[in-house]
Every structure is written in structure tokens, then in C-alpha cells.
Design an enzyme around this catalytic site. Structure first.
Site, mmCIF file in Angstrom:
data_model
loop_
_atom_site.group_PDB
_atom_site.id
_atom_site.type_symbol
_atom_site.label_atom_id
_atom_site.label_comp_id
_atom_site.label_asym_id
_atom_site.label_seq_id
_atom_site.Cartn_x
_atom_site.Cartn_y
_atom_site.Cartn_z
ATOM 1 N N ARG A 3 0.869 -1.175 0.000
ATOM 2 C CA ARG A 3 0.000 0.000 0.000
ATOM 3 C C ARG A 3 0.908 1.228 0.000
ATOM 4 N NH1 ARG A 3 -2.585 -3.844 3.195
ATOM 5 N NH2 ARG A 3 -4.680 -4.366 2.435
ATOM 6 N N LYS B 195 -3.136 -1.949 7.043
ATOM 7 C CA LYS B 195 -4.584 -1.767 7.069
ATOM 8 C C LYS B 195 -5.236 -2.636 8.129
ATOM 9 C CE LYS B 195 -8.618 -1.789 4.035
ATOM 10 N NZ LYS B 195 -9.091 -1.996 2.650
ATOM 11 N N HIS C 90 -1.662 3.332 -6.016
ATOM 12 C CA HIS C 90 -2.285 2.156 -5.399
ATOM 13 C C HIS C 90 -2.608 1.084 -6.438
ATOM 14 C CE1 HIS C 90 -4.955 -0.217 -2.835
ATOM 15 N NE2 HIS C 90 -4.520 0.488 -1.813
ATOM 16 N N ARG D 5 -0.903 -2.509 -6.939
ATOM 17 C CA ARG D 5 -1.371 -3.702 -6.226
ATOM 18 C C ARG D 5 -2.313 -4.522 -7.108
ATOM 19 N NH1 ARG D 5 -0.795 -4.222 -0.963
ATOM 20 N NH2 ARG D 5 -2.897 -4.981 -0.500
ATOM 21 N N HIS E 82 -3.858 -9.467 2.233
ATOM 22 C CA HIS E 82 -5.305 -9.638 2.205
ATOM 23 C C HIS E 82 -5.618 -10.875 3.022
ATOM 24 C CE1 HIS E 82 -5.962 -7.391 -1.869
ATOM 25 N NE2 HIS E 82 -5.722 -6.577 -0.849
ATOM 26 N N TYR F 222 -1.771 -19.613 8.989
ATOM 27 C CA TYR F 222 -1.513 -20.519 7.871
ATOM 28 C C TYR F 222 -0.887 -19.753 6.707
ATOM 29 C CZ TYR F 222 -2.550 -24.327 4.568
ATOM 30 O OH TYR F 222 -2.468 -25.342 3.648
#
Length: 395
Positions: A243, A270, A333, A336, A360, A370
């Protein structure tokens, strides 16, 4: 026998507490220190109770009798005057302390303690300032949906539809916080769903096919304008696709160029969790070159304006404008989205590894662990492959 003012004025304190009755349960209590206090004894629900009416002469004999009459009327109506008095006191506190402004400040302080970025806090304060005059002085328990809507309509009237929706969300946070802390019973913003002018969903502009991405990269790598920090930032946005705020606000102590790891602190992510990104050799070489320019500063991407200021996101976007990309074609941005699309299209990498690299992650703690654990090695290989692809395109 009822009291009179002359008699009250002649009363003098002794070493013991005195009580002088006026009738109907009302009496004057004279304390050893000299204070004269109005009291009223009464029974309610089979229990002996006591009311306080204030201090003489601030509360006169006539006023004390008025209060006695009011209390007796309440008792006759089946209302405990002590309970009513407590409710009125709570209401007075609510009107002076539990105002929207005070609750809003408490919520902001909570967000600061949670580590929200300073820029985020500044934006939140600005949003709240738009409704301060309309709601700030009001007790949260008394604010109704139409009142909130009126305040938001003022913002809409200026054409700021997206801002109105954002402010509505923040107002809702204040009320949910007030409910959780026992100072409100409902959230008036819930009833406003659908009441505001809808804002069309727009996606950030991005280049998402290989040929166009190659052209963008060549333009970025050949760009000679702006400062070394801006040029390096654009290149690293393409290679690392973080970001924009995560990159431009980074400190040199976050980069381990020997191990090839960038540790992004939770305050800038974020999701408010620390995030690691592998650094491929191409990124490391760019950072080493940048270090020669800003290595004596804490900020890696310091501004030309001052050593203590970072470059802004607008600086990167303006650089993209100068190399020929409009705001509808590419923004900082957007790197991304470019990486996400092209990495997935390559078919070489697990979709979850790509999501983990983009930070994310879902709300499930096990799934987050994980992502971090299983996919780290794959993320390193993916980062190296992505950087090599970029290096090949900008030769």
C-alpha cells in the site's frame, strides 16, 4: 408547629445535630459546624426514606415547602421521589458529560491507543468536524435518526456524497461505543441505510495486462524527473506492490537488506498487524542506491521539502501524470491490482500465497497463521520471479 424565617435565623449550632420539624415530614437539620440542611422523611413501598432539598438560606423555607408538596404529589401518584431525583440527576449528567462530542473524543482516543496511523486519526477528526456544530453539544441518548440525517444532508448539499457516507459510518461507531458503555440504547444511523445518495463504486485505476504493464514499467524506469525518493518509490511500488502509505512512510530500520526482509509495523498496515515482505535482489539494489541519498535520515523516502517529512501519495501520482498516465489510467495504489491480476494470470502461484503477499487476510486467526507460515517460502520465490520479470521488461 410549622417553622418561620425568624425562628430559623435564630437557630444556632450546638455540639449535637439538631432537627426542627416544619410538618409533613419536612425538617431543618442543623449540624454542629453550622450548616442548615432541608430534609424530608417519607415512606414508600413500606420503607423509610429520606430526601435532601438543599441548604438554607440558598433554599428558602417557601422553596423547601414547594419541594415537599411536589414530593407528596409524586408519592400519591405511586412515584418514588428519590428515584425520580436520581433519574433527573443522571439525565443532567448525560446532557453535560455524555454529549456526542465527548463520546467522539473518547472513541478517537481509543483508536489512537489501538495504534491507528496519525494520518487516519487526522481524517477521522476532520470528518467529525463536519457534524460538530449540529451534534456535538447533544446528549447521545437523545439524538434521533432525523437529526443525524439533517447533519448529513448538509454534507450532501455540497456534493460530497462519499464523505457523507463515511461520516455516517463514523457516527455509527460513536453510538455503538456509547451503547457498549451504557450511555445510549440504540444507533440512529442504522435507520439511515438507503437514506443517503448512493455513491457509484469506482475501482482504483490500474494497468492489468502484460503488454500495457511493460510499457508502464519502461516509462517508470526511464523517468528522470522528481527526487530520488519518488523515482525509487515508483519502482518499488511495481516490484513490491505494498500500500502506498506502507512504503512512503517506511523507516530505514524496517529494512534488513542482508536477510532480504521488510518488516512493516502494525501501525501502518490496514489490518493493524505487522506484515513481512520478502525483498528480491532488484528491490535491494534500489534501496541501497536510495540509501546513498537518504541514509542519514530516519525516513527512507524523505521529501525534498524537509528531512522529517516523507513524500506524499500525491507526489507519486503526480509523477505518474508526468510520464503520461492520467488518473483514470493508473494511480500508485494501482500497482497492487496490477500485481494481483498478473500474478494470478500467470498460473504459477497459489492464490492464497498471492493474497498473503498482498496482506489480504480474513478474520480467522488460524487462517492468518496458515498464510504467514506455509506460504513464506513460496512468497520468496514468487517475489524473485516477479522482480526478474520486471527486470527483463525494463532492459
Amino acid at each position: 408547629m410549622p417553622l418561620n424565617d425568624l425562628q430559623i435565623k435564630k437557630l444556632r449550632a450546638t455540639d449535637k445535630q439538631l432537627k426542627k420539624a416544619d410538618g409533613g415530614g419536612l425538617y431543618l437539620e442543623i449540624n454542629p459546624k453550622g450548616s442548615k440542611l432541608w430534609r424530608m422523611a417519607y415512606r414508600f413501598g413500606g420503607k423509610q426514606k429520606l430526601l435532601s432539598f438543599g441548604k438554607y438560606p440558598e433554599v428558602s423555607l417557601a422553596k423547601a415547602r414547594e419541594k415537599r408538596l411536589e414530593a407528596k404529589i409524586l408519592i400519591a401518584d405511586g412515584v418514588d421521589p428519590q428515584v425520580k431525583k436520581n433519574e433527573e440527576r443522571k439525565q443532567a449528567i448525560a446532557e453535560t458529560q455524555n454529549t456526542f462530542s465527548n463520546l467522539k473524543n473518547e472513541l478517537i482516543e481509543k483508536k489512537v491507543k489501538e495504534g491507528r496511523a496519525a494520518s487516519t486519526i487526522t481524517k477521522i477528526k476532520w470528518c467529525f468536524s463536519l457534524v460538530e456544530d449540529a451534534l456535538g453539544h447533544r446528549a447521545v441518548a437523545e439524538i434521533k435518526s432525523p437529526e443525524v440525517l439533517d447533519a448529513l444532508r448538509v454534507i450532501e448539499a455540497k456534493g460530497n456524497y462519499e464523505t457523507a457516507h463515511r461520516v455516517r459510518g463514523l457516527i455509527g461507531e460513536v453510538f455503538r461505543y456509547a451503547i457498549a458503555t451504557g450511555r445510549a440504547d440504540y444507533d440512529p444511523t442504522f435507520a439511515l441505510k438507503g437514506a443517503l445518495i448512493a455513491v457509484p463504486v469506482t475501482h482504483r485505476a490500474a494497468v492489468t495486462d502484460w503488454k500495457a504493464f511493460e510499457e508502464l514499467l519502461k516509462a517508470v524506469w526511464s523517468y528522470e524527473g522528481a527526487s530520488p525518493a519518488t523515482r525509487a518509490a515508483l519502482k518499488l511500488m511495481a516490484i513490491l506492490y505494498p500500500r502506498p502509505g506502507e512504503l512512503r512512510l517506511s523507516r530505514w530500520n524496517e529494512f534488513d537488506l542482508e536477510k532480504g526482509v521488510w518488516e512493516i509495523p502494525k501501525e501502518r498496515t490496514k489490518m493493524r498487524r505487522p506484515h513481512q515482505k520478502p525483498l528480491p535482489p532488484l528491490a535491494i539494489s534500489i534501496l541501497k542506491e536510495l540509501h546513498e541519498w537518504s541514509g542519514d535520515c530516519e525516513l527512507a523516502f524523505r521529501s525534498d521539502i524537509g528531512r522529517a517529512k516523507p513524500i506524499s501519495e500525491n507526489t507519486m501520482n503526480q509523477a505518474l501524470r508526468r510520464i503520461g498516465y492520467s488518473s483514470t489510467e493508473m494511480v500508485s495504489h494501482g500497482f497492487r491490482a496490477s500485481a494481483s491480476t498478473l500474478l494470478n494470470e500467470s498460473g504459477k502461484w497459489d492464490a492464497d500465497a498471492i493474497e498473503a503477499e498482498l496482506a489480504h487476510v480474513g478474520s480467522d486467526e488460524i487462517r492468518r497463521a496458515y498464510h504467514r507460515g506455509k506460504y513464506w517460502e513460496e512468497r520468496i520465490r514468487m517475489s524473485n520471479w516477479w522482480a526478474e520479470e520486471i527486470a527483463g521488461m525494463v532492459k
